[in-house]
Enzyme design. Structure first.
Site, PDB file in Angstrom:
ATOM      1  N   ASP A 212       0.829  -1.201   0.000  1.00  0.00           N
ATOM      2  CA  ASP A 212       0.000   0.000   0.000  1.00  0.00           C
ATOM      3  C   ASP A 212       0.864   1.253   0.000  1.00  0.00           C
ATOM      4  O   ASP A 212       2.063   1.209   0.289  1.00  0.00           O
ATOM      5  CB  ASP A 212      -0.898   0.024   1.255  1.00  0.00           C
ATOM      6  CG  ASP A 212      -2.113  -0.881   1.102  1.00  0.00           C
ATOM      7  OD1 ASP A 212      -2.414  -1.287  -0.025  1.00  0.00           O
ATOM      8  OD2 ASP A 212      -2.754  -1.158   2.123  1.00  0.00           O
ATOM      9  N   LYS A 234      -3.639   2.840  -2.616  1.00  0.00           N
ATOM     10  CA  LYS A 234      -5.002   3.377  -2.634  1.00  0.00           C
ATOM     11  C   LYS A 234      -4.898   4.854  -2.253  1.00  0.00           C
ATOM     12  O   LYS A 234      -5.059   5.226  -1.102  1.00  0.00           O
ATOM     13  CB  LYS A 234      -5.891   2.624  -1.652  1.00  0.00           C
ATOM     14  CG  LYS A 234      -6.198   1.202  -2.081  1.00  0.00           C
ATOM     15  CD  LYS A 234      -7.123   0.548  -1.075  1.00  0.00           C
ATOM     16  CE  LYS A 234      -7.569  -0.821  -1.571  1.00  0.00           C
ATOM     17  NZ  LYS A 234      -8.420  -0.753  -2.745  1.00  0.00           N
ATOM     18  N   MET A 349      -8.803   8.640   8.515  1.00  0.00           N
ATOM     19  CA  MET A 349      -9.295   8.953   7.157  1.00  0.00           C
ATOM     20  C   MET A 349     -10.415   9.979   7.186  1.00  0.00           C
ATOM     21  O   MET A 349     -11.334   9.930   6.376  1.00  0.00           O
ATOM     22  CB  MET A 349      -9.754   7.667   6.447  1.00  0.00           C
ATOM     23  CG  MET A 349      -8.687   6.604   6.327  1.00  0.00           C
ATOM     24  SD  MET A 349      -9.283   5.069   5.581  1.00  0.00           S
ATOM     25  CE  MET A 349     -10.347   4.456   6.890  1.00  0.00           C
TER      26      MET A 349
END
Length: 419
Positions: A212, A234, A349
């Site tokens: 990632d 991502k 997030m």
């Protein structure tokens, strides 16, 4: 008669280093250059998502085209990270004319400089050259790293490993090299030294690494040259691989006999979709080992001097995802209920939706004067910490131009350790 290379440590802080190529090799090499403080110019028509994220964050300069000789103006070092021998030779020829050392990924014999196998242990950096044989260099490097990291038992001997492996989908021997399997490894919040010993050991055994964006880049720099690196970045609100594609990569590589490490920032099961990947592998009959990682939900506040719990201040902490706005029909978070809690709220997030989140918490009773903080890129050399209040933190984060990855902390613990 061949000459031995002359070992040298380059102090690259503020000095221009040109990297030609934007693929997997560059993805592995650039983090170490940035860690050295180099002024990196990346020349390539396209970049991997991980490199694109670094360019967008202003960590390096990207020229979106093919190499031209003028790119080496002012350069101290050039790394050719392309597999086209003709193009690579043209770059190294220009470097030779200008007396600039050149590292070539395609042909070590044609290079004027080699990148060693490196291990870092606190302030100590060990670089190993294997006479042109990267496997030999890696083997020696790993042995040195084991010696540096060994933890002695009370009697002065090295401890033996015990305890069962957390393997799903198969039984069998633990430890040692196995093929046709997957390991979900948590890499920690950003500092490469925060990966667990077991996670690092499995990483050194991997044939394929599916990484990632948030994994520490220096870990990728330590992979064997023959390891296949799959960039599964991502990027928030940017290009990404579908989760189904990632699942299929894990299954296909393992079925082909490879040992695949799925390297994920933080912990695989804390908003990391590790459960989905385990289920996909289990359905395909692929054995999976799960290695927990240090989660940013605890590490980021700690790195900023904020304990998520503190006696007499907070007896609980709640971790939620803020990737969906509070009014989104897809959100599973009860923001109204969270507003009534007295403990610490950690939001991952949530930077994009921070204004909506804070407004919702205040609307349901949380005081706008509640201390709040945002920790960007925790545990790394570029960590930033913003302290504010619940009512003002969203605007303050916008003014400060904070960007992901960032962790938001809400609660009295934000000021608990203030002297």
């Amino acid at each position: 008669m061949t000459s031995n290379p002359y070992p040298l440590g380059l102090r690259l802080h503020g000095r221009r280093v040109v990297v030609v190529g934007g693929g997997a090799v560059a993805t592995r090499r650039v983090p170490a250059l940035l860690d050295a403080g180099a002024d990196v110019l990346l020349v390539a028509p396209e970049l991997t998502p991980a490199l694109r994220a670094r360019a967008d964050a202003g960590r390096l300069h990207w020229v979106q085209r093919r190499f031209v000789p003028e790119d080496l103006d002012g350069a101290w070092l050039v790394q050719v990270a392309i597999d086209d021998p003709v193009a690579a030779a043209s770059v190294s020829a220009v470097a030779a004319e200008r007396r600039i050392f050149c590292v070539r990924a395609d042909d070590r014999t044609a290079a004027t400089a080699w990148t060693p196998a490196v291990t870092r242990h606190g302030p100590v950096t060990v670089a190993v050259l294997g006479g042109g044989d990267p496997r030999r260099a890696m083997t020696v490097r790993d042995a040195i790293r084991d010696l540096l990291a060994v933890r002695l038992a009370p009697d002065g001997t090295a401890p033996t490993q015990s305890g069962p492996e957390a393997v799903t989908g198969a039984t069998g021997a633990t430890g040692g090299r196995q093929s046709g399997r997957v390991a979900l490894v948590g890499a920690g919040p950003g500092d490469p030294e925060l990966i667990t010993v077991k996670g690092w050991r499995l990483l050194t055994e991997a044939d394929v690494v599916v990484a990632d964006r948030l994994v520490p880049g220096l870990l990728l720099d330590e992979l064997r040259p023959d390891v296949e690196l799959v960039d599964a970045s991502k990027i928030p609100y940017g290009p990404s691989r579908a989760q189904e594609e990632i699942n299929q990569i894990l299954v296909d590589r393992a079925r082909a006999g490879a040992f695949v490490v799925r390297l994920k920032g933080g912990d695989p099961y804390v908003f990391g979709r590790g459960g989905e990947e385990l289920l996909a592998c289990a359905a395909a009959g692929v054995p999976v080992t799960v290695v927990p990682g240090v989660t940013s939900s605890i590490a980021a506040p700690a790195a900023a001097g904020i304990p998520v719990t503190h006696r007499g201040v907070a007896h609980e902490f709640t971790v939620v995802s803020g990737h969906l706005a509070p009014d989104s029909p897809a959100s599973l978070v009860r923001w109204d209920a969270l507003a009534g809690l007295h403990g610490t709220l950690v939001i991952l997030m949530g930077l994009k939706n921070l204004a909506a989140i804070t407004a919702t918490l205040i609307a349901h009773g949380r005081s706008p004067q509640t201390p709040a903080a945002v920790v960007q890129e925790a545990t790394t050399g570029t960590q930033r910490v913003l302290r504010s209040t619940l009512g003002e933190v969203a605007a303050a984060a916008l003014t400060a131009e904070l960007r992901p990855p960032a962790v938001v902390v809400v609660g009295d613990v934000v000021n608990a350790l203030d002297s």
